[in-house]
Motif scaffolding. Structure first.
Motif, mmCIF file in Angstrom:
data_model
loop_
_atom_site.group_PDB
_atom_site.id
_atom_site.type_symbol
_atom_site.label_atom_id
_atom_site.label_comp_id
_atom_site.label_asym_id
_atom_site.label_seq_id
_atom_site.Cartn_x
_atom_site.Cartn_y
_atom_site.Cartn_z
ATOM 1 N N THR A 1 -74.009 57.430 12.803
ATOM 2 C CA THR A 1 -74.827 56.472 12.065
ATOM 3 C C THR A 1 -73.909 55.528 11.308
ATOM 4 O OG1 THR A 1 -76.646 58.038 11.824
ATOM 5 C CG2 THR A 1 -76.616 56.166 10.314
ATOM 6 N N PHE A 2 -74.002 54.247 11.635
ATOM 7 C CA PHE A 2 -73.197 53.214 10.984
ATOM 8 C C PHE A 2 -73.987 52.619 9.828
ATOM 9 C CE2 PHE A 2 -71.710 53.456 15.311
ATOM 10 C CZ PHE A 2 -70.337 53.379 15.197
ATOM 11 N N SER A 3 -73.328 52.375 8.722
ATOM 12 C CA SER A 3 -73.955 51.766 7.552
ATOM 13 C C SER A 3 -73.427 50.350 7.387
ATOM 14 C CB SER A 3 -73.668 52.596 6.301
ATOM 15 O OG SER A 3 -74.253 51.997 5.162
ATOM 16 N N GLU B 1 -76.051 52.554 25.440
ATOM 17 C CA GLU B 1 -77.426 52.259 25.824
ATOM 18 C C GLU B 1 -78.440 52.853 24.858
ATOM 19 O OE1 GLU B 1 -77.818 53.680 29.761
ATOM 20 O OE2 GLU B 1 -76.424 52.212 30.637
ATOM 21 N N ARG B 2 -78.040 53.871 24.102
ATOM 22 C CA ARG B 2 -78.974 54.526 23.194
ATOM 23 C C ARG B 2 -78.573 54.195 21.758
ATOM 24 N NH1 ARG B 2 -79.407 60.597 25.884
ATOM 25 N NH2 ARG B 2 -80.000 59.900 27.991
ATOM 26 N N SER B 3 -79.395 53.397 21.108
ATOM 27 C CA SER B 3 -79.141 53.019 19.724
ATOM 28 C C SER B 3 -80.454 52.725 19.034
ATOM 29 C CB SER B 3 -78.220 51.792 19.648
ATOM 30 O OG SER B 3 -78.828 50.677 20.276
ATOM 31 N N GLY C 1 -80.337 49.252 6.383
ATOM 32 C CA GLY C 1 -79.037 48.727 6.788
ATOM 33 C C GLY C 1 -78.222 49.731 7.576
ATOM 34 N N LYS C 2 -78.884 50.504 8.468
ATOM 35 C CA LYS C 2 -78.207 51.539 9.233
ATOM 36 C C LYS C 2 -78.513 51.397 10.714
ATOM 37 C CE LYS C 2 -78.176 54.946 5.485
ATOM 38 N NZ LYS C 2 -78.569 56.309 5.055
ATOM 39 N N MET C 3 -77.582 51.828 11.535
ATOM 40 C CA MET C 3 -77.745 51.837 12.989
ATOM 41 C C MET C 3 -77.163 53.143 13.525
ATOM 42 S SD MET C 3 -76.295 49.213 15.896
ATOM 43 C CE MET C 3 -74.592 49.680 15.582
ATOM 44 N N THR C 4 -77.964 53.871 14.299
ATOM 45 C CA THR C 4 -77.550 55.132 14.901
ATOM 46 C C THR C 4 -77.285 54.908 16.378
ATOM 47 O OG1 THR C 4 -78.892 56.356 13.305
ATOM 48 C CG2 THR C 4 -78.164 57.541 15.267
#
Length: 500
Positions: free
Chosen positions: A154-156, A179-181, A188-191
């Motif tokens: 998980t990117f912040s 491909e999976r996000s 404000g997060k991206m997994t």
């Protein structure tokens, strides 16, 4: 940046039998050692469950810290185990690895260098099974999907809006093949779920992108120099003269002051026929004024035709009036690289561009006019956009605008006088960009005297000259200083990713 890290279960394919092979490797010692690679047997690896791998840390190989020389010409299935076994790493071979003959000649390489070269030479990739074992498979999209361990991170991204978060997700998908996000713009997060190599590459790329931009401090000095000079040099000659008969003027003065004349004669100051002495005593005593003899005069001729001439006052000027006024406005602006900084000095002047009048609904109500006002920035407006060029150079995109009232109007709308200057200059750090503009210049000359007299050689100063000069200059100095450098290198670190 790492918030959560888990590993998905991996389904291992049945490993094929690997034929035995013999190879010779040369180590760091002068003597060569013959190493015989044992036959590789097919191994059934246990299938891992989700409980076995949930929360597990990434597997890291622990090879022997040694450097080797290799001079081999064997097939790929033999080359891989011979090279890796020299560093204490065992290889489980997948059936997709080819048996094509490959020459391999390298000197003085460690495990990281040797394994990278083997993967490039054989078009394979390695998957760590534990600290001393790897799985070797052909580098295909199917094999990577089947064998590579999947990591979830998980990117912040604090401070990014929804559009920026979408851009970050597109980078992960299109560049790194994730491909999976899933994006959560509000937090404000991206997994992202992807192989560990891609996750590491994404961390490096995002760190470069989010490192920020360089920051400048711009020292702006604005100088307005007003110079005024007004020299006044020359002689002011009389421009008119009066001629008179001396005897007639004296007789008239004495007749008008007969009582004073009798007193002078009675006192013995002058004889009765000495009219010149009597006139001199009257002028000296101040008893008479306003006559031609009270100002400058000259007599010429004699007897009844003796004539006098009287003229205005003559003066000589040698004056100089000079003023030099400098007004200073020193400011410091902080701005990011390739962003525009604006400095304004002046006033916002309201101009009515139009008016709106509502029609009255009845005869008793009066119409109300609503003006439409537009504000104009009068004075100085300076816009500067800095940009780093190389190590010690900075380019400045300069936009200078000076606007004022022209003094006239069209349909009651004032006319504006505007001058604008745009340029791009390159300076070294600490040096200044100089802008000079002549705001106004007025020259005037006034001559007082006899026409044509000053044109005669040698009589230039016979007339009075007064020259007036007014100059207003604008001088602007812009000096850039770098407060923070975000990226000292021209390019970031190269990231090697699979083609699939």
């Amino acid at each position: 940046m790492l918030v959560a890290l888990t590993f998905a279960p991996v389904a291992w394919a049945q490993l094929a039998n690997t034929p035995s092979s013999t190879a010779t490797t040369k180590g760091d010692s002068p003597a060569s050692t013959d190493l015989i690679a044992a036959p590789h047997q097919t191994t059934d690896l246990p299938r891992l469950s989700m409980e076995d791998v949930r929360g597990a840390a990434p597997i890291e190989l622990v090879p022997d810290n040694i450097r080797h020389n290799f001079h081999l010409r064997v097939d790929e299935r033999s080359l891989i185990p011979q090279v890796l076994s020299a560093y204490g790493i065992q290889v489980a071979m997948d059936s997709s690895v080819r048996s094509q003959i490959v020459p391999f000649d390298v000197d003085n390489v460690d495990f990281t260098e040797a394994s990278s070269m083997v993967m490039l030479a054989t078009d394979t990739f390695f998957v760590p099974l534990d600290s001393k074992r790897v799985l070797a498979a052909a580098d295909t999209k199917t094999n990577r999907t089947q064998y590579e361990r999947q990591a979830m991170e998980t990117f912040s991204f604090p401070g990014l809006n929804a559009n920026d978060m979408t851009d970050m997700q597109n980078i992960a998908r299109t560049i790194f093949g994730a491909e999976r996000s899933m994006v959560e713009p509000a937090q404000g997060k991206m997994t992202v779920r992807s192989p560990g190599a891609q996750i590491d590459a994404m961390n490096q790329a995002y760190a470069e992108l989010l490192a920020g931009r360089s920051e400048f401090q711009l020292d702006v000095g604005v100088y307005e120099v007003d110079k005024s000079s007004s020299p006044n040099v020359g002689a002011v000659l009389p421009n008119s003269a009066t001629l008179f008969n001396a005897k007639s003027e004296i007789d008239s003065i004495l007749a008008n002051n007969s009582t004073l004349v009798d007193e002078i004669v009675a006192s013995g100051l002058a004889s009765a026929g000495d009219y010149t002495a009597i006139l001199a005593i009257l002028l000296a005593s101040g008893e008479i004024s306003g006559t031609v003899f009270n100002s400058s005069f000259v007599l010429f001729g004699g007897g009844w035709t003796e004539t006098g001439a009287e003229w205005n006052t003559t003066s000589v000027n040698m004056l100089l009036s000079r003023s030099d006024v400098r007004s200073l406005n020193q400011v410091q602006l902080r701005v990011l690289d390739q962003e525009e900084a604006t400095f304004r000095s002046g006033e916002r002047y309201p101009i009515m561009t139009s008016s709106y009048t509502a029609i009255a609904s009845s005869s008793s109500s009066s119409a109300v006019s609503t003006p439409q006002i537009q504000y104009e920035d009068l004075g100085l407006t300076l816009k500067v956009k800095p940009r780093i060029e190389g190590e010690n150079n900075v380019s400045l995109d300069l936009n200078l605008k000076v606007e004022s009232l022209a003094g006239s109007a069209i349909n009651d709308i004032p006319v504006l006088a505007s001058r604008q200057f745009t340029s791009v200059v390159s300076v070294r750090l600490g040096e200044s960009a100089l802008i000079v503009s002549a705001m106004s210049k007025e020259d005037s000359s006034a001559i007082t005297g006899i026409p044509g007299l000053s044109e005669i050689p040698g009589l230039h100063n016979a007339t009075d000259w007064q020259d007036t000069t007014n100059d207003v200059d604008l001088v602007i100095l812009v000096t850039p200083h770098i407060l923070r450098v975000a990226h000292r290198e021209d390019t970031g670190e190269m990231l090697l990713l699979p083609l699939h």
